[in-house]
Design an enzyme around this catalytic site. Structure first.
Site, PDB file in Angstrom:
ATOM      1  N   SER A  65      14.957 -42.639  38.922  1.00  0.00           N
ATOM      2  CA  SER A  65      15.856 -43.316  39.870  1.00  0.00           C
ATOM      3  C   SER A  65      16.127 -44.725  39.362  1.00  0.00           C
ATOM      4  O   SER A  65      15.263 -45.326  38.708  1.00  0.00           O
ATOM      5  CB  SER A  65      15.195 -43.406  41.244  1.00  0.00           C
ATOM      6  OG  SER A  65      15.918 -44.309  42.077  1.00  0.00           O
ATOM      7  N   TYR A  71       7.921 -45.654  46.215  1.00  0.00           N
ATOM      8  CA  TYR A  71       8.953 -44.906  45.494  1.00  0.00           C
ATOM      9  C   TYR A  71       9.271 -45.565  44.139  1.00  0.00           C
ATOM     10  O   TYR A  71       9.328 -44.903  43.096  1.00  0.00           O
ATOM     11  CB  TYR A  71      10.212 -44.822  46.357  1.00  0.00           C
ATOM     12  CG  TYR A  71      11.298 -43.955  45.794  1.00  0.00           C
ATOM     13  CD1 TYR A  71      11.179 -42.564  45.812  1.00  0.00           C
ATOM     14  CD2 TYR A  71      12.454 -44.513  45.252  1.00  0.00           C
ATOM     15  CE1 TYR A  71      12.190 -41.767  45.298  1.00  0.00           C
ATOM     16  CE2 TYR A  71      13.466 -43.720  44.736  1.00  0.00           C
ATOM     17  CZ  TYR A  71      13.331 -42.342  44.760  1.00  0.00           C
ATOM     18  OH  TYR A  71      14.331 -41.550  44.246  1.00  0.00           O
TER      19      TYR A  71
END
Lengths: 254, 129
Positions: free
Chosen positions: A143, A156
Site C-alpha cells: 500500500s 496498517y
C-alpha cells in the site's frame, strides 16, 4: 495469453483487488487457486465468473492468520495442479484507530494477516519454487500507506512497510533460484476496504489529491500484478511498484 | 555402500542442485570455489542428500558454515589458532585439514567443503544408520 498453464495462488481473492487479480490472472490462462476467509457467496461468484469466461479458478476457505493455512492450501494446490508459478499475497485487513486508542489486539490482528500471513504463504511455496521448479513469482500487495501514512494507521502502515522490506529480502534470498519477488503499492482504490476512508474524507476531496483525478479501480492494480507475473517482468525483482494515479507525489492541486 | 557408490549418488545430486557437468564433480572439487555453490545451494544439497540417502542431516553438521563466527577463543587476527584447529577437527572429522593447517585463514574454511568431504561424511552416516 501470457500465463497459459501456469498455476497461481491468490490470498484474499473473493473481493476487491484480490478478486480483480484472480479474474485477470485467469484471463491470461493461469489456473488460479484463491483463498477467502468469510465471503463464501462471493467466492462462489468468482469461481462462476471465471468459468463463464472460459478460465479456471478454485476457491479455498482459510484465514491466512492461522499458521497452518499456507501449508494446507499449497499442499492442496500441488496435489491438484502439480506446481505453483505465482503467489499473490493480497489478503489484508485494516483496524484504523488513533495510536492512543490502539490496543495490542488491533496491532496483532493487522500484522498477523498483512505481514505474518504473507510470510507463511511465502514459506509454503519457497521450497517448491526455489528447489523443485527453479522458477516462481511472488507478488505482495502492499500500500502507499507504507510510505505516506494516514491518521490512525500505525498498525496498517507498519505491516505494509514491513511487507515491502520482506519483498526486498526475499528477492535477495531467492533470486539465485529464479524466484522473483515484487510488490505493488495501490493508492485509493474503489473497494469495500477503502469505503470508510472515502466516506470520511469525501471522494471529491480525495480526487484532488490524485493528479489523474480519479480513484483507482481494482483492475488497475490487477494489470500490474499480471505484468509482474508474466514474461515481460523477467528481470525485475525486489521492487515496489506504486499504482496510485500519482497520489504519492504529494502534489498540491490548483 | 562403497566410496564410489556414494560418490556416484553425490555426483547426481550436485549435478541437479548446481547445474554443473558430471565431469566437474571430482572428489577434490570445492563446492564454492569450483562448483560455484552459494548458501541457498548448500541448503538445497542437504535436502537432496537427505532424500537420496533417506537420512536426516542435522543443521550445521555437514556444512558448519558459521563454525566459529570469529570467536576469539578459536580465531586471532583472522586466523584459526591451535585450539580452533582442534575444534575444527572435532566438528568436521571427515575433513582433510592438511592443506588448511598450512594457511589457517578463517576465510579459507569454505575450501574444506569439497565433494570428498560430503562422500566421507555420508560414508560414516550410512555406516551408523
Amino acid at each position: 495469453m501470457t500465463l497459459k498453464d501456469q498455476v497461481a495462488i491468490v490470498t484474499g481473492g473473493s473481493r476487491g483487488i484480490g478478486r480483480a487479480i484472480v479474474v485477470a490472472l485467469a484471463r491470461e490462462g493461469a489456473k488460479v487457486a484463491f483463498v477467502y476467509r468469510g465471503s463464501a457467496d462471493a467466492a462462489k461468484a468468482v469461481e462462476g465468473d471465471v468459468a463463464a469466461a472460459g478460465g479456471v479458478a478454485k476457491a479455498y476457505q482459510g484465514d491466512v492468520v492461522e499458521p497452518a493455512t499456507g501449508d494446507r492450501v499449497v499442499e492442496a494446490v500441488l496435489a491438484e495442479w502439480g506446481r505453483v508459478d505465482i503467489l499473490v499475497n493480497n489478503a489484508g485487513v485494516i483496524r484504523d484507530k488513533l495510536f492512543l486508542q490502539m490496543e495490542a489486539e488491533d496491532w496483532n490482528a493487522v500484522i498477523g494477516t498483512n505481514l505474518t500471513g504473507a510470510f507463511a504463504f511465502c514459506k509454503a511455496v519457497a521450497r517448491q519454487m526455489a528447489f523443485k521448479q527453479r522458477s516462481g513469482r511472488i507478488i505482495n500487495v502492499s500500500s502507499v500507506a507504507a510510505e505516506h501514512v494516514n491518521v490512525g494507521q500505525a498498525n496498517y502502515a507498519a505491516s505494509k512497510g514491513a511487507l515491502n522490506s520482506l519483498t526486498r529480502a526475499l528477492a535477495v534470498d531467492l533470486g539465485r533460484r529464479n524466484v522473483l519477488v515484487n510488490a505493488v503499492a495501490p493508492g485509493f482504490i474503489e473497494t469495500d476496504m477503502s469505503q470508510a476512508v472515502r466516506n470520511l474524507a469525501g471522494e471529491d476531496n480525495l480526487k484532488k489529491l490524485i493528479p489523474v483525478r480519479r480513484l483507482g479501480k481494482p483492475e488497475d492494480v490487477a494489470a500490474v500484478v499480471v505484468f509482474l507475473a508474466g514474461p515481460a517482468a523477467a528481470y525485475i525483482t525486489g521492487q515496489v511498484i506504486t499504482v496510485d494515479g500519482g497520489l504519492s507525489l504529494g502534489a498540491v492541486s490548483g | 555402500m562403497s566410496y564410489d557408490d556414494i560418490l556416484a549418488k553425490v555426483r547426481t545430486t550436485l549435478v541437479d542442485a548446481l547445474n554443473v557437468d558430471d565431469n566437474e564433480v571430482t572428489p577434490t572439487a570445492r563446492l564454492k570455489g569450483d562448483l560455484n555453490a552459494e548458501s541457498i545451494d548448500f541448503l538445497d544439497i542437504v535436502f537432496r542428500l537427505e532424500r537420496q540417502f533417506n537420512l536426516k542431516i542435522p543443521r550445521e553438521e555437514l556444512f558448519p558454515e558459521s563454525i566459529f563466527s570469529g570467536d576469539p577463543k578459536f580465531v586471532n587476527d583472522g586466523k584459526v589458532n591451535a585450539d580452533g584447529l582442534i575444534e575444527l577437527q572435532t566438528r568436521m572429522p571427515y575433513a582433510d585439514l592438511s592443506d588448511f593447517r598450512k594457511d589457517p585463514r578463517l576465510d579459507k574454511i569454505e575450501d574444506l567443503f569439497t565433494v570428498d568431504l560430503i562422500v566421507r561424511y555420508l560414508e560414516s552416516k550410512v555406516a551408523n544408520k
